[in-house]
Each structure stands twice: as structure tokens, then as C-alpha cells.
Design a protein around this motif. Structure first.
Motif, mmCIF file in Angstrom:
data_model
loop_
_atom_site.group_PDB
_atom_site.id
_atom_site.type_symbol
_atom_site.label_atom_id
_atom_site.label_comp_id
_atom_site.label_asym_id
_atom_site.label_seq_id
_atom_site.Cartn_x
_atom_site.Cartn_y
_atom_site.Cartn_z
ATOM 1 N N UNK A 84 52.951 -28.638 -20.063
ATOM 2 C CA UNK A 84 54.157 -28.044 -20.628
ATOM 3 C C UNK A 84 54.943 -27.209 -19.626
ATOM 4 N N UNK A 85 54.443 -27.082 -18.392
ATOM 5 C CA UNK A 85 55.118 -26.251 -17.383
ATOM 6 C C UNK A 85 56.509 -26.818 -17.112
ATOM 7 N N UNK A 86 57.535 -25.992 -17.199
ATOM 8 C CA UNK A 86 58.915 -26.477 -17.142
ATOM 9 C C UNK A 86 59.470 -26.520 -15.724
ATOM 10 N N UNK A 87 58.631 -26.822 -14.777
ATOM 11 C CA UNK A 87 59.013 -26.969 -13.371
ATOM 12 C C UNK A 87 57.925 -27.819 -12.727
ATOM 13 N N UNK A 88 58.155 -28.329 -11.523
ATOM 14 C CA UNK A 88 57.129 -29.150 -10.888
ATOM 15 C C UNK A 88 55.785 -28.430 -10.743
ATOM 16 N N UNK A 89 54.720 -29.192 -10.955
ATOM 17 C CA UNK A 89 53.351 -28.703 -10.750
ATOM 18 C C UNK A 89 52.737 -29.513 -9.607
ATOM 19 N N UNK A 90 52.243 -28.818 -8.601
ATOM 20 C CA UNK A 90 51.569 -29.446 -7.480
ATOM 21 C C UNK A 90 50.077 -29.149 -7.602
ATOM 22 N N UNK A 91 49.274 -30.179 -7.740
ATOM 23 C CA UNK A 91 47.822 -30.022 -7.764
ATOM 24 C C UNK A 91 47.344 -30.059 -6.321
ATOM 25 N N UNK A 92 46.817 -28.954 -5.816
ATOM 26 C CA UNK A 92 46.481 -28.812 -4.399
ATOM 27 C C UNK A 92 44.987 -28.548 -4.256
ATOM 28 N N UNK A 93 44.273 -29.453 -3.602
ATOM 29 C CA UNK A 93 42.818 -29.385 -3.578
ATOM 30 C C UNK A 93 42.252 -29.744 -2.210
ATOM 31 N N UNK A 94 40.999 -29.383 -2.019
ATOM 32 C CA UNK A 94 40.266 -29.832 -0.845
ATOM 33 C C UNK A 94 39.591 -31.169 -1.052
ATOM 34 N N UNK A 95 39.613 -31.661 -2.262
ATOM 35 C CA UNK A 95 38.959 -32.930 -2.572
ATOM 36 C C UNK A 95 39.730 -34.106 -1.976
ATOM 37 N N UNK A 96 39.049 -35.254 -1.877
ATOM 38 C CA UNK A 96 39.674 -36.464 -1.380
ATOM 39 C C UNK A 96 40.832 -36.873 -2.289
ATOM 40 N N UNK A 97 41.769 -37.616 -1.719
ATOM 41 C CA UNK A 97 43.030 -37.967 -2.363
ATOM 42 C C UNK A 97 42.897 -38.557 -3.774
ATOM 43 N N UNK A 98 41.947 -39.441 -4.061
ATOM 44 C CA UNK A 98 41.909 -40.019 -5.412
ATOM 45 C C UNK A 98 41.688 -38.999 -6.525
ATOM 46 N N UNK A 99 41.036 -37.884 -6.218
ATOM 47 C CA UNK A 99 40.708 -36.922 -7.278
ATOM 48 C C UNK A 99 41.960 -36.283 -7.897
ATOM 49 N N UNK A 100 42.844 -35.663 -7.127
ATOM 50 C CA UNK A 100 44.020 -35.068 -7.774
ATOM 51 C C UNK A 100 44.962 -36.113 -8.364
ATOM 52 N N UNK A 101 45.027 -37.303 -7.753
ATOM 53 C CA UNK A 101 45.852 -38.369 -8.323
ATOM 54 C C UNK A 101 45.322 -38.753 -9.704
ATOM 55 N N UNK A 102 44.007 -38.887 -9.815
ATOM 56 C CA UNK A 102 43.410 -39.228 -11.108
ATOM 57 C C UNK A 102 43.633 -38.117 -12.125
ATOM 58 N N UNK A 103 43.489 -36.865 -11.687
ATOM 59 C CA UNK A 103 43.710 -35.757 -12.615
ATOM 60 C C UNK A 103 45.136 -35.773 -13.138
ATOM 61 N N UNK A 104 46.103 -35.957 -12.249
ATOM 62 C CA UNK A 104 47.496 -36.011 -12.678
ATOM 63 C C UNK A 104 47.726 -37.190 -13.634
ATOM 64 N N UNK A 105 47.106 -38.313 -13.329
ATOM 65 C CA UNK A 105 47.254 -39.494 -14.179
ATOM 66 C C UNK A 105 46.748 -39.232 -15.591
ATOM 67 N N UNK A 106 45.545 -38.693 -15.697
ATOM 68 C CA UNK A 106 44.955 -38.506 -17.020
ATOM 69 C C UNK A 106 45.585 -37.352 -17.786
ATOM 70 N N UNK A 107 46.210 -36.402 -17.060
ATOM 71 C CA UNK A 107 46.945 -35.336 -17.733
ATOM 72 C C UNK A 107 48.360 -35.764 -18.106
ATOM 73 N N UNK A 108 48.782 -36.906 -17.564
ATOM 74 C CA UNK A 108 50.142 -37.394 -17.762
ATOM 75 C C UNK A 108 51.169 -36.392 -17.253
ATOM 76 N N UNK A 109 50.894 -35.859 -16.059
ATOM 77 C CA UNK A 109 51.878 -35.053 -15.345
ATOM 78 C C UNK A 109 52.294 -35.825 -14.104
ATOM 79 N N UNK A 110 53.370 -35.397 -13.473
ATOM 80 C CA UNK A 110 53.872 -36.104 -12.300
ATOM 81 C C UNK A 110 52.815 -36.124 -11.189
ATOM 82 N N UNK A 111 52.789 -37.217 -10.436
ATOM 83 C CA UNK A 111 51.835 -37.350 -9.331
ATOM 84 C C UNK A 111 52.369 -36.590 -8.120
ATOM 85 N N UNK A 112 52.236 -35.276 -8.175
ATOM 86 C CA UNK A 112 52.665 -34.415 -7.079
ATOM 87 C C UNK A 112 51.430 -33.646 -6.638
#
Length: 225
Positions: A30-58
Motif C-alpha cells: 500500500x506504500x504510495x511511492x516506489x519501494x526498493x527491496x534492498x538485500x545482501x541475498x542473491x538476485x532471485x530472492x528479492x525478485x521472488x519476494x516482489x513477485x509474490x507480494x505483487x509490488x513493482x520489481x524494484x
């Protein structure tokens, strides 16, 4: 309007056992501005999290090694140097601590992670000899190029989103988040954060882990009203 938000995963969106706390889903969605998921994990992890949360892949992955804005992928480094450090570490009789099936590093492109129950000092010595650094995120030792950081990657993401990096608020918990905290307009460390993150943050929440994120998100939103 609320500011764009950069948020870590482990120790920030998770509970004390490492599971993502489902209570963070709604604020992120519901955040009314871009959300960037920033992690030390390998690339597939935050992409998957964004996918399953249905937020932008940023996302920012691998401590700033990779960033993605929609379909715009930027790789900010490569694994060659880190892998050379690991090869030497293993030649001296050490191992990475992940077992035969190393899923921690299987998809990692720009750094290598070592379990925190493995000897740190020889790893740091070898990395320094190669001009690299070891960052302790509280979950693993990450061997990486010192020019690679969440802060540098967030500057790139901000430009691609047509924001200044100082427009962002950030929430995190560890040394790798401290670089990001130094770039943004306002930074919150959750109560379980390490000393690096605490010192770099503008505020430290009273609550830990996901409770700390929820506290920070509420305060960031309230300050924007």
C-alpha cells in the motif's frame, strides 16, 4: 505523499527466526511511492519476494552488486575477484560452510558468501591481499568489491526512477545498510541492528525485526502528512 522507501529483508522484514513476517505485506503493498527491496541475498530472492507480494520489481541484491527497475537490469560488479579469494581460502583448508549443495551462492553473480561459523580472520586477510573486503551482515560473511554497496546501487535506482537519492527513506539492520543510510534523506535502524547501522541511522526504533520496520514505516508516513 510518503517518500520512496528502501528496505532490507533479513533482520528487517523478518521475525527473529528468519521468516518474513506477513504483517509487513500490507504496508509494502500500500506504500504510495516506489519501494526498493534492498538485500545482501542473491538476485532471485528479492525478485521472488516482489513477485509474490505483487509490488513493482524494484530491487537491489548482493549488497549493491545488482539492481533492477522494472525490466532495466544493471550489474554493478562481477564475481571474479571474490571467487579468487574463495579459491585461495579453500586451498588453505577452509570451506564455505553451506554443505555440498550451496544454494546460498548458486545464483550469486557479483560476490561470494561464507557462513559465519567459518574462520573470519584468514578470509579477511586473503580478501585484503586481493583489494576486496568482507562485510558481516549478521547472516553471512560477504566477499565483495569495496566499491559495490547498497548506497551506490540506490543512487542508480533513484536516477532510473527520476528521484534524488536523498528523497528516499530507508530501513535496515546491518553494516551493509549503513552505506545506504548515508545516502538517503532519513534512515531508520531497527532495534536489533548492529553498531554500524545504528551509528549511520538517523533514528533507532524501539522494536526489533519486523516490529521495528512497522514502527519505522508508521513514523515515516506520519512525518509526510
Amino acid at each position: 505523499m510518503v517518500p520512496p522507501l528502501a528496505v532490507d529483508i533479513d533482520g528487517t522484514l523478518t521475525d527473529g527466526d528468519g521468516a518474513v513476517d506477513p504483517r509487513v505485506f500490507a504496508p509494502l503493498q500500500e506504500w504510495e511511492a516506489p519501494v526498493v527491496v534492498a538485500t545482501g541475498k542473491a538476485f532471485p530472492y528479492p525478485v521472488a519476494l516482489a513477485h509474490f507480494l505483487r509490488i513493482e520489481r524494484t530491487v537491489i541484491a548482493e549488497n549493491g552488486g545488482i539492481s533492477l527497475v522494472g525490466d532495466d537490469l544493471v550489474v554493478h560488479g562481477d564475481r571474479t575477484g571474490a571467487q579468487a579469494v574463495i579459491d585461495e581460502y579453500e586451498s588453505r583448508g577452509y570451506d564455505l560452510g553451506w554443505g555440498e549443495l550451496d544454494l546460498t551462492n548458486r545464483w550469486r553473480e557479483t560476490e561470494v558468501a561464507v557462513s559465519r561459523d567459518r574462520p573470519l580472520e584468514p578470509l579477511e586477510v586473503i580478501a585484503a591481499e586481493q583489494g576486496l573486503e568482507v562485510v558481516d551482515t549478521g547472516y553471512a560473511y560477504h566477499v565483495k568489491d569495496p566499491t559495490m554497496s547498497k548506497g551506490r546501487a540506490l543512487r542508480s535506482v533513484a536516477r532510473r526512477l527520476d528521484y534524488d537519492v536523498t528523497d528516499f527513506a530507508a530501513v535496515g539492520d546491518s553494516q551493509n545498510d549503513a552505506h545506504m543510510f548515508e545516502e538517503v534523506g532519513v534512515a531508520y535502524a531497527v532495534a536489533n541492528a548492529d553498531d554500524h547501522a545504528r551509528e549511520a541511522a538517523d533514528y533507532v526504533t524501539e522494536a526489533s525485526y519486523a516490529d521495528g520496520f512497522l514502527e519505522a514505516a508508521e513514523e515515516i508516513a506520519a512525518a509526510s502528512e
